[in-house]
Design an enzyme around this catalytic site. Sequence first.
Site, PDB file in Angstrom:
ATOM      1  CD  GLN A 125      31.811   3.139  39.841  1.00 49.18           C
ATOM      2  OE1 GLN A 125      32.112   4.303  39.633  1.00 49.18           O
ATOM      3  NE2 GLN A 125      32.269   2.135  39.109  1.00 49.18           N
ATOM      4  CB  SER A 128      36.462   6.959  36.385  1.00 50.19           C
ATOM      5  OG  SER A 128      37.154   6.370  37.451  1.00 50.19           O
ATOM      6  CD  GLU A 243      34.993   1.903  45.477  1.00 47.45           C
ATOM      7  OE1 GLU A 243      34.755   1.367  44.397  1.00 47.45           O
ATOM      8  OE2 GLU A 243      35.315   3.100  45.581  1.00 47.45           O
ATOM      9  CG  ASN A 369      46.439  -1.964  44.999  1.00 47.40           C
ATOM     10  OD1 ASN A 369      45.282  -1.564  45.130  1.00 47.40           O
ATOM     11  ND2 ASN A 369      46.791  -3.223  45.187  1.00 47.40           N
TER      12      ASN A 369
END
Lengths: 386, 337
Positions: A125, A128, A243, A369
Amino acid sequence: MDLDFTADEEGFRKECRTWLEANVPTDELPSGDTREGFKQHIEWENELFDAGWAAVSWPKQYGGREASLIEWLIFEEEYYRAGAPSRVTQNGIFLLAPTLFEFGTDEQKERILRPMARGDVTWGQAWSEPNAGSDLASLTSTARRVEGGWRLTGQKTWSTRAAFCDMAYGLFRTDPAQTRHRGLSYFMFPLRTKGVTVRGVDRLDGDEGFAEIFLEDVFVPDADIIGEVDQGWRVAMATTGSERGLTLRSPGRFMATASRLIDLYHRHRDRSDPVLRDRVIQAWMDAQAYRWFTFQTVTRMMQGESIGADSSMNKVFWSEMDVRTHETALALIGELLELDEGAESAVDQGQWMKGFQFALAGPIYAGTNEIQRNIIAERVLGLPRK
Amino acid sequence: MRFAFTDDQQMLRDTVRDVLQRECAPEVVRAVWEGRPEAAASVWATLAETGVIGMTAPQDAGGMAMSELDWILPFEEIGYAALPGPLVETIAVGMPLLDAVGTDAQKTQWLEAAATGHAKIVVAFEDQAIVPYAASADVLIAERGGVAYCLPMSEVSAVPERSVDRARQLARITFEESEAHRMRSDVEGHALLSLAKERATLATAAQLVGLSRRMLDMAVQYAKDREQFGKPIGAQQAVKHRLANALIQQEFARPMVYRAGWSLATNQATAEVDVSLAKIYAGEAATFVVKQALQVHGAIGYTIECDLHMWMKRAWALAATRGDSAFHRERVGRHVL
């Protein structure tokens, strides 16, 4: 409510178990996040695919078994119970494929899915960028329109296993007049081609599991855009949902870790410590909680409900549980915890410290999170965005 | 594998929810708090009319012979409303136990009366001297020395003990363990008494889930309404994350409670451990949500004027009763290690 598995489901479990017991390598493979280990993991992925186990829930035409979600969870339980190798095809099978199934053309699915599942073409992937992490919409990589396709320029980072992979996927700005999440498109692009430089980055545990990707005028044909041009944000969000949700981390993995922890506890030098005992019990209970939460979620999905932002609750729960479980293991091991993989005297080959360091990434990757808690507060509880 | 309630079970939940929304506003709980238990009498009557009170009684006693899986969701709603009264004792414990180990005379005297809402049952298991709702009950089922007794409250001495949750109306009971009041106490009778304890624990856990949901709803609403620094406090990330944590704990407790209901209803070998998991998760989630809801409310939450405190105190009481976390963790530990 019927929490017994059906005869068919039990039969499926038995089939999984029989095959895995006969085929899982007896010697643990070197880490799949190293160059050498990656190759050996790909050989295992080839074997999995050829026997029809690489992507059990996929349609048969792409090499799957059309297993139900419950059966997929059963496969995962058996896979981790058998101590089978970690899945280096993860970023393709569990993250890109769901997007292709939802937004891809028939040509794309035909061309991409089977080699992806067999491990013949490997995927990383590329979400970012150096200045676009949690704030992904601030990304600056661009795609310039050219004859027959696009030219990509920019920098991506924290790309899992991109140092060894063949292909990657990510977002690029196709409409320079737009800002933020508008005017982005979802591209698949080659990593071993002119204009691409990949630099491996050693992670906390020392493995070259990360990479930076530098792109300079890299050509990508129109056929490698998923979904419509300028609609990439919406397409990408579908992937991040899977994901965070159960496809990334099914309960089987954590149930297996909890079992290994209990085994470690029984071998531990001092079992009289009530605090450690309670922490081991907690680890087992949390794995159970995650398992039943997941069966409840999957039942909803099989009834046609969409789980949406609920997947953020999953992500926070499993990632923080995984850290606690490994901390408990290290507390049982005591001062020997500092012995690294390969050290003669390391407890369980040093896998707990290795696993602990990997677990620490959980609350960071796939949307931190903090971001997950914002999503829960705003989209599930309905609190104001500002 | 199918982890979902049936349409009938959800309809029963909706019925209970509707009745409680209409008839058990916070003012009703507050009235009971202030020493007027009769304020909740009409709620009990309506629940009896709709068949909820009698749901576990056998059909020949006017009930529907329903199982644990059928009452899980109704008890969650009862917790959500903080409805006071011996509902767990009458519905989940008393009537099934009477039916299973009561003498013919005991059944005749109490079963139909309980099922139709005319008699309330309270329960005192072994070593339990403090009994909630004793003052307004009609009959006591008590376990002493491994033997179960069933006797009218008129023959029980009940001395009120002041409870933090005033609506619980605690009393310290004593009674004479006479042959005349004995229930069946053979081997099977003993097993049924054990099962009754598991049911009491599970129904308590279900109520705790409902209490959590209500406190979280109150806190979320308050966070949306209350403005400071020119915007709702719920727009602040620190408040958001606190409430997100509360939701996560609550939502991971729910399937544990539901699963234990299935295990009891289908007589699974793991039923006891499953009930323990339900109580641990529901109790710890509720006491965690208490703290988050109080903090989000700020000073107003720290008053008796704000309704929140009635739910907080119920949560503290129920998290500790029918086995607290330490008790149930020990039971799970013996199973796991």
